[in-house]
Scaffold this active site. Structure first.
Site, mmCIF file in Angstrom:
data_model
loop_
_atom_site.group_PDB
_atom_site.id
_atom_site.type_symbol
_atom_site.label_atom_id
_atom_site.label_comp_id
_atom_site.label_asym_id
_atom_site.label_seq_id
_atom_site.Cartn_x
_atom_site.Cartn_y
_atom_site.Cartn_z
ATOM 1 N N GLY A 59 0.662 -10.754 1.249
ATOM 2 C CA GLY A 59 1.718 -11.611 1.771
ATOM 3 C C GLY A 59 2.151 -11.140 3.148
ATOM 4 O O GLY A 59 2.057 -9.950 3.464
ATOM 5 N N GLN A 64 7.539 -10.290 10.441
ATOM 6 C CA GLN A 64 6.734 -9.067 10.454
ATOM 7 C C GLN A 64 5.759 -9.019 11.623
ATOM 8 O O GLN A 64 5.262 -7.952 11.972
ATOM 9 C CB GLN A 64 5.928 -8.940 9.150
ATOM 10 C CG GLN A 64 6.792 -8.653 7.933
ATOM 11 C CD GLN A 64 5.929 -8.525 6.705
ATOM 12 O OE1 GLN A 64 5.593 -9.517 6.080
ATOM 13 N NE2 GLN A 64 5.564 -7.300 6.355
ATOM 14 N N CYS A 107 4.761 -2.974 1.254
ATOM 15 C CA CYS A 107 4.996 -3.920 2.347
ATOM 16 C C CYS A 107 4.156 -3.491 3.544
ATOM 17 O O CYS A 107 4.094 -2.297 3.863
ATOM 18 C CB CYS A 107 6.482 -3.890 2.710
ATOM 19 S SG CYS A 107 6.925 -5.000 4.054
ATOM 20 N N LEU A 108 3.528 -4.457 4.204
ATOM 21 C CA LEU A 108 2.701 -4.121 5.368
ATOM 22 C C LEU A 108 3.531 -3.503 6.491
ATOM 23 O O LEU A 108 2.982 -2.837 7.358
ATOM 24 C CB LEU A 108 1.970 -5.369 5.883
ATOM 25 C CG LEU A 108 0.894 -5.933 4.947
ATOM 26 C CD1 LEU A 108 0.242 -7.164 5.570
ATOM 27 C CD2 LEU A 108 -0.162 -4.884 4.622
ATOM 28 N N HIS A 149 9.700 -11.485 -2.271
ATOM 29 C CA HIS A 149 9.599 -10.403 -1.281
ATOM 30 C C HIS A 149 9.484 -10.988 0.134
ATOM 31 O O HIS A 149 10.186 -10.551 1.049
ATOM 32 C CB HIS A 149 8.372 -9.538 -1.627
ATOM 33 C CG HIS A 149 8.054 -8.473 -0.629
ATOM 34 N ND1 HIS A 149 8.076 -7.125 -0.939
ATOM 35 C CD2 HIS A 149 7.692 -8.548 0.683
ATOM 36 C CE1 HIS A 149 7.748 -6.431 0.148
ATOM 37 N NE2 HIS A 149 7.503 -7.268 1.141
ATOM 38 N N GLU A 150 8.612 -11.986 0.284
ATOM 39 C CA GLU A 150 8.402 -12.562 1.614
ATOM 40 C C GLU A 150 9.623 -13.364 2.071
ATOM 41 O O GLU A 150 9.966 -13.366 3.251
ATOM 42 C CB GLU A 150 7.140 -13.429 1.644
ATOM 43 C CG GLU A 150 5.854 -12.700 1.308
ATOM 44 C CD GLU A 150 5.625 -11.431 2.117
ATOM 45 O OE1 GLU A 150 6.094 -11.338 3.262
ATOM 46 O OE2 GLU A 150 4.973 -10.512 1.582
#
Ligand code: CO
Length: 187
Positions: A59, A64, A107-108, A149-150
């Site tokens: 995601g 981000q 998370c990225l 989350h996103e």
């Protein structure tokens, strides 16, 4: 007329967009609604997907990659070429399920950090797809968690803000080069 966003699920040596990390202010400002889903938005969606696959994520939210827009891409089966990724533009949660469940998240924007987060198990979301068509979706399991989350990212919220074990979190963040001062605990 509609245009398909077609992205090959592979890692690029040079992903088109740069991912921002915890501590960066861009992750903390609420994203703005997309007024019109046009070709420039589809181009951005395509680049977000390429960047997500390149980083081994499931995601990615526009903030981000430094873009202040309500756009999310999700693919819970990045290794399955038949599975179409999900694109959510201007998503709104219509209903949360009553039951909560705990599961590990990453998370990225916080690479290496994985912690348990409690969230509603089921969610119903309304959004526009990459062609600007209104859609609704009921989700549970990993997809529900990814959506929540996103969507948090669109409100400037990071998953670490929801982690209840503050001591363990501080340690985990430190281990991966992040400061716990970047966390803004919820409630
Ligand atoms: Co994230």
């Amino acid at each position: 007329m509609t245009a398909q966003v077609v992205v090959e699920k592979k890692k690029l040596e040079k992903p088109p967009l740069e991912i921002h990390y915890l501590g960066d202010r861009v992750l903390r400002s609420p994203a703005k609604r997309v007024a019109k889903v046009d070709q420039s938005i589809r181009q951005l969606v395509q680049e977000m997907l390429q960047t997500m696959y390149s980083a081994d994520g499931i995601g990615l939210a526009a903030p981000q990659v430094g873009v202040n827009k309500q756009i999310i891409v999700i693919d819970c089966e990045p290794d399955n070429p038949e599975m179409k990724p999900l694109v959510l533009i201007n998503p709104v949660i219509k209903r949360f399920g009553r039951a909560l469940c705990d599961a590990q998240e990453g998370c990225l924007s916080i690479p290496g950090v994985y912690m348990d987060v409690s969230r509603p198990e089921e969610v119903e979301v309304a959004y526009k797809d990459e062609n600007g068509r209104p859609q609704t979706l009921k989700a549970d399991g990993l997809l529900s968690r990814a959506i929540q989350h996103e969507m948090d990212h669109l409100n400037g919220v990071m998953f670490v803000d929801r982690v209840e074990n503050g001591l363990a979190l501080t340690e985990e963040l430190k281990k991966h080069g992040f400061s716990s001062q970047a966390v803004k605990p919820i409630k």
